[in-house]
Design a protein around this motif. Structure first.
Motif, PDB file in Angstrom:
ATOM      1  N   LYS A 492       0.967  -1.031   0.079  1.00  0.00           N
ATOM      2  CA  LYS A 492      -0.084   0.035  -0.156  1.00  0.00           C
ATOM      3  C   LYS A 492       1.003   1.218  -0.125  1.00  0.00           C
ATOM      4  CE  LYS A 492      -3.848   2.378   2.400  1.00  0.00           C
ATOM      5  NZ  LYS A 492      -4.510   2.412   3.525  1.00  0.00           N
ATOM      6  N   LEU A 493       0.786   1.892  -1.032  1.00  0.00           N
ATOM      7  CA  LEU A 493       1.639   3.048  -1.369  1.00  0.00           C
ATOM      8  C   LEU A 493       0.835   4.310  -1.024  1.00  0.00           C
ATOM      9  CD1 LEU A 493       3.266   2.289  -4.650  1.00  0.00           C
ATOM     10  CD2 LEU A 493       4.437   1.947  -2.305  1.00  0.00           C
ATOM     11  N   PRO A 494       1.820   5.411  -0.605  1.00  0.00           N
ATOM     12  CA  PRO A 494       0.794   6.743  -0.170  1.00  0.00           C
ATOM     13  C   PRO A 494       0.051   7.214  -1.545  1.00  0.00           C
ATOM     14  CG  PRO A 494       3.024   7.073   0.490  1.00  0.00           C
ATOM     15  CD  PRO A 494       3.075   5.512  -0.395  1.00  0.00           C
ATOM     16  N   SER A 495      -0.854   7.865  -1.243  1.00  0.00           N
ATOM     17  CA  SER A 495      -1.898   8.195  -2.329  1.00  0.00           C
ATOM     18  C   SER A 495      -1.289   9.464  -2.939  1.00  0.00           C
ATOM     19  CB  SER A 495      -3.248   8.885  -1.685  1.00  0.00           C
ATOM     20  OG  SER A 495      -3.094   9.756  -0.971  1.00  0.00           O
ATOM     21  N   ALA A 496      -1.758   9.685  -4.247  1.00  0.00           N
ATOM     22  CA  ALA A 496      -1.021  10.898  -4.987  1.00  0.00           C
ATOM     23  C   ALA A 496      -1.299  12.092  -4.392  1.00  0.00           C
ATOM     24  CB  ALA A 496      -1.876  10.744  -6.202  1.00  0.00           C
ATOM     25  N   ALA A 497      -2.257  12.412  -3.570  1.00  0.00           N
ATOM     26  CA  ALA A 497      -2.442  13.567  -2.967  1.00  0.00           C
ATOM     27  C   ALA A 497      -1.513  13.674  -1.611  1.00  0.00           C
ATOM     28  CB  ALA A 497      -4.066  13.862  -2.254  1.00  0.00           C
ATOM     29  N   GLU A 498      -1.165  12.424  -0.942  1.00  0.00           N
ATOM     30  CA  GLU A 498      -0.488  12.429   0.128  1.00  0.00           C
ATOM     31  C   GLU A 498       1.064  12.733  -0.436  1.00  0.00           C
ATOM     32  OE1 GLU A 498      -2.199   9.292   3.248  1.00  0.00           O
ATOM     33  OE2 GLU A 498      -1.211   8.582   1.515  1.00  0.00           O
ATOM     34  N   LEU A 499       1.480  12.142  -1.489  1.00  0.00           N
ATOM     35  CA  LEU A 499       2.935  12.459  -2.231  1.00  0.00           C
ATOM     36  C   LEU A 499       2.979  13.906  -2.499  1.00  0.00           C
ATOM     37  CD1 LEU A 499       3.060   9.142  -4.605  1.00  0.00           C
ATOM     38  CD2 LEU A 499       4.246   9.796  -2.507  1.00  0.00           C
ATOM     39  N   ARG A 500       1.845  14.637  -2.905  1.00  0.00           N
ATOM     40  CA  ARG A 500       1.994  15.946  -3.271  1.00  0.00           C
ATOM     41  C   ARG A 500       1.984  17.032  -2.007  1.00  0.00           C
ATOM     42  NH1 ARG A 500       1.656  18.724  -7.895  1.00  0.00           N
ATOM     43  NH2 ARG A 500       1.238  16.579  -9.183  1.00  0.00           N
ATOM     44  N   SER A 501       1.472  16.630  -1.126  1.00  0.00           N
ATOM     45  CA  SER A 501       1.296  17.263   0.226  1.00  0.00           C
ATOM     46  C   SER A 501       2.892  17.138   0.757  1.00  0.00           C
ATOM     47  CB  SER A 501       0.498  16.893   1.100  1.00  0.00           C
ATOM     48  OG  SER A 501       0.598  15.644   1.513  1.00  0.00           O
ATOM     49  N   GLU A 502       3.667  16.219   0.579  1.00  0.00           N
ATOM     50  CA  GLU A 502       4.648  15.951   1.144  1.00  0.00           C
ATOM     51  C   GLU A 502       5.782  16.597   0.362  1.00  0.00           C
ATOM     52  OE1 GLU A 502       5.793  14.681   4.216  1.00  0.00           O
ATOM     53  OE2 GLU A 502       3.535  14.465   4.839  1.00  0.00           O
ATOM     54  N   GLY A 503       5.632  17.079  -0.761  1.00  0.00           N
ATOM     55  CA  GLY A 503       6.545  17.522  -1.670  1.00  0.00           C
ATOM     56  C   GLY A 503       7.254  16.456  -2.520  1.00  0.00           C
TER      57      GLY A 503
END
Length: 674
Positions: A492-503
């Protein structure tokens, strides 16, 4: 309707309402009921919130918004008139807006309130009444806002970079053109992203013409940086005899990963008291370039410059060439060496093989040597290799010098890095400088837009393309990143939204141009755009090319005959980008993790004397700012972006365990004058 090139009459000259309707096109702003079924009108103005709300593409995944024609906006302009207006270009639209913003709209409002009957009876006007004057002003302001919004959207969709050749945008400049064509859907038109913010940026750039730029825009803010001077070229150690055997290195990746691998291999050869065979470059399924070391770097200079440090030979001795290295256990794959291994790993695991078989082949070698802890002299040797021993071949240097001359608009001046980048071809700059030293040097900004399909696919992020985009990137990952595809199925990988918020996502072209505009780069700034094939093609670059029309690439600066020798060699093309970026007055990156940005930044620090500005965006902080794009005002956006970039712009002494190639301000690499 008359063409938009008509000059408005003097405001003091009496004008009829008919004449006014001819000079100003009437634009009908659609309400929500007038949008087409595909959601072509991608953002709708809300009169209460004064903001635009992006329409999700997920509601119509198979029918993405198309930026062409009237983008779903009803217009009273005829097709011929519309074509004439588009051909008038961006400059006319700015003059037209300037005309309105300087108070001409008051004339228009008064004349629109004037009736034909009143005109025939002697020119009686209604605007003398205060109430109607107030109503007319409000109507004029609202109309102006809608007109600006229409202007911005039409500019984004209609703009084409006539001076940029198709090679850059369509992937012809890359040796991987065959691979790119497998994913031709990447060229499809994109919906307008950050439409509201781009409109505000366009308005700010139009207003900012003639205003001074921020003081530190073209400078590195850290004053003590000038106290560091290059000194990695100084030799203080004994020559390595290379008596323990020979090290073969096959470097993987693109030109920048290979450069790091070469410098690491030099240090490992010194560590193991071995001779180094001139490194070989593996063929990459992504870059598809057959270039070898001698096609990019001066081989003899490399061997001679480092002869006091290690022994370098062009090939193995005859008695070792017939050995089956894999059969005798002398082949060490990249997977066998952990990332950034300490010197002790090589002494424990590689040296015994070397002593037994007299040769070791490091296959797929890359970033496999730690930065700390490491002996002082080994660290210094890496710097000596990177900044002094690796010089581009004359063919690349000569073409690189043409890039610099044309970026500086043939002004007789040269930069502090030119000699190290283009070698003897700086002589042409010197001759011109003697002939005419009155011209002022033309500054330019280099932008490395790391938004190729491999970066986009590997990031696992969402870039607004809906289901079509996801399918396309999944197909690319299945071919080029199978391990990542498998990981996605099993973990289970981080969602696209989570990746974006983390830079963790690369900046898009839209985000990049908003950053540049917020930092204060004026619209007329000359921009050198580095990179290969941009994912999404011309339509994805519409915002960037519209707001900064003086944008060029190596393909547009060089003639067909000048660039033809490099067309099938992506690494050699990347070398030209390295020169264009390293020599720039300011360098902006969109992904600080890319090797090109890392190496270029370090080069500018090492040779720049503390004066070469490099912009390293903190993507995590910028992501939090971009999330407020539908409500944030431009002044606040500008302030927050400048603060975020300024903090990351300062260059300190190399932090522990960080790359010596990117952070050369270290006692092992540079000398500090206390």
């Amino acid at each position: 309707m008359a063409t938009p090139t008509q000059t408005p009459k003097d405001p003091n000259t009496e004008t009829s309402p008919d004449q006014l309707r001819i000079s100003i096109p009437r634009i009908k702003i659609p309400d929500r009921s007038e949008t087409n079924n595909n959601g072509a009108w991608s953002s709708s103005f809300h009169p209460r919130s004064h903001s635009t709300t992006p329409r999700s593409r997920q509601s119509s995944p198979r029918s993405p918004t198309v930026l062409r024609g009237d983008i779903g906006t009803p217009s009273r302009l005829s097709s011929s008139s519309l074509k004439q207006e588009r051909s008038s270009g961006f400059k006319f639209k700015l003059r037209f807006l300037g005309f309105l913003l300087r108070g001409k709209q008051q004339q228009g409002s008064s004349l629109l309130l004037q009736t034909n009957r009143g005109k025939r009876r002697g020119g009686r006007v209604w605007y003398k009444k205060k109430r109607l004057r107030g109503v007319g002003s409000v109507i004029g302001l609202v109309g102006l806002f809608f007109l600006m919004n229409w202007w911005m959207l039409s500019t984004l969709q209609d703009s084409n970079v006539d001076h940029a050749k198709d090679g850059f945008f369509n992937g012809n400049s890359s040796a991987a053109r065959g691979e790119w064509r497998k994913f031709a859907k990447g060229e499809r038109p994109q919906r307008v992203v950050f439409a509201r913010m781009l409109g505000l940026a366009a308005h700010a750039l139009a207003e900012g013409q003639g205003k001074p730029e921020p003081k530190d825009l073209w400078e590195e803010p850290l004053i003590p940086a000038s106290a560091w001077t290059p000194c990695a070229d100084q030799h203080n150690s004994e020559t390595c005899e290379g008596s323990n055997g020979y090290i073969l290195v096959s470097a993987n990746g693109g030109i920048n990963q290979q450069r790091v691998a070469v410098c690491n291999a030099v240090a490992v050869a010194r560590l193991l008291n071995s001779s180094l065979v001139v490194p070989r470059f593996l063929f990459s399924s992504v870059w598809r370039d057959v270039s070898q070391f001698s096609d990019i770097y001066q081989e003899d200079h490399f061997i001679n410059y480092l002869k006091h440090d290690i022994q370098i030979v062009k090939e193995l001795p005859v008695e070792l060439q017939s050995l089956d290295l894999e059969a005798i256990g002398s082949t060490v794959n990249d997977a066998d060496i952990t990332k950034e291994s300490k010197p002790s790993f090589y002494l424990k695991n590689i040296l015994p093989i070397l002593l037994q078989n007299r040769v070791v082949h490091l296959f797929g070698f890359g970033n496999r040597l730690a930065f700390d802890p490491i002996p002082f002299e080994l660290q210094k040797l890496r710097c000596r290799c990177n900044f002094h021993a690796l010089q581009f071949v004359p063919k690349i240097q000569e073409t690189g010098s043409l890039l610099l001359q044309r970026m500086r608009q043939h002004t007789p001046s040269w930069g502090p890095l030119d000699h190290y980048l283009v070698g003897p071809f700086t002589a042409e700059f010197n001759m011109k400088a003697k002939e005419d030293n009155r011209k002022k040097k033309s500054k330019y900004l280099a932008l490395h837009l790391r938004f190729e399909i491999d970066m986009v696919a590997h990031s696992m992020c969402d870039f607004g393309g809906g289901e079509d985009e996801r399918e396309e990137l999944e197909a690319y990952r299945a071919i080029h990143f199978p391990a990542l595809t498998l990981l996605k199925k099993t973990t289970k990988l981080p969602s696209a939204a989570e990746l974006r918020s983390e830079g963790k996502c690369p900046l898009t072209p839209e985000e990049s141009v908003l950053m540049l505009a917020a930092l204060g780069f004026r619209r007329e700034t000359r921009v050198y755009l580095a990179g290969a094939h941009i994912y999404g093609g011309k339509s994805r670059l519409a915002a960037l090319t519209s707001l900064y029309p003086n944008l060029v690439t190596k393909e547009s600066l060089l003639s067909t005959s000048e660039i033809e020798p490099f067309m099938n060699f992506s690494s050699q093309l990347a070398a030209l980008d390295f020169i264009g970026c390293a020599a720039a007055d300011a360098f902006a990156m969109t992904d600080s993790g890319s090797q090109l940005s890392s190496l270029v930044t370090g080069y500018r620090i090492y040779f720049g004397g503390g004066k070469m500005s490099s912009i390293r965006p903190n993507k995590r902080r910028l992501a939090s700012i971009f999330l407020k794009n539908s409500t944030i005002e431009w002044s606040e956006f500008e302030e927050r972006v400048r603060k975020a970039v300024k903090e990351s712009k300062q260059v300190q002494e190399r932090p522990l365990a960080r790359s010596i190639y990117r952070h050369p301000r270290s006692r092992e690499c540079m000398c500090h004058t206390d």
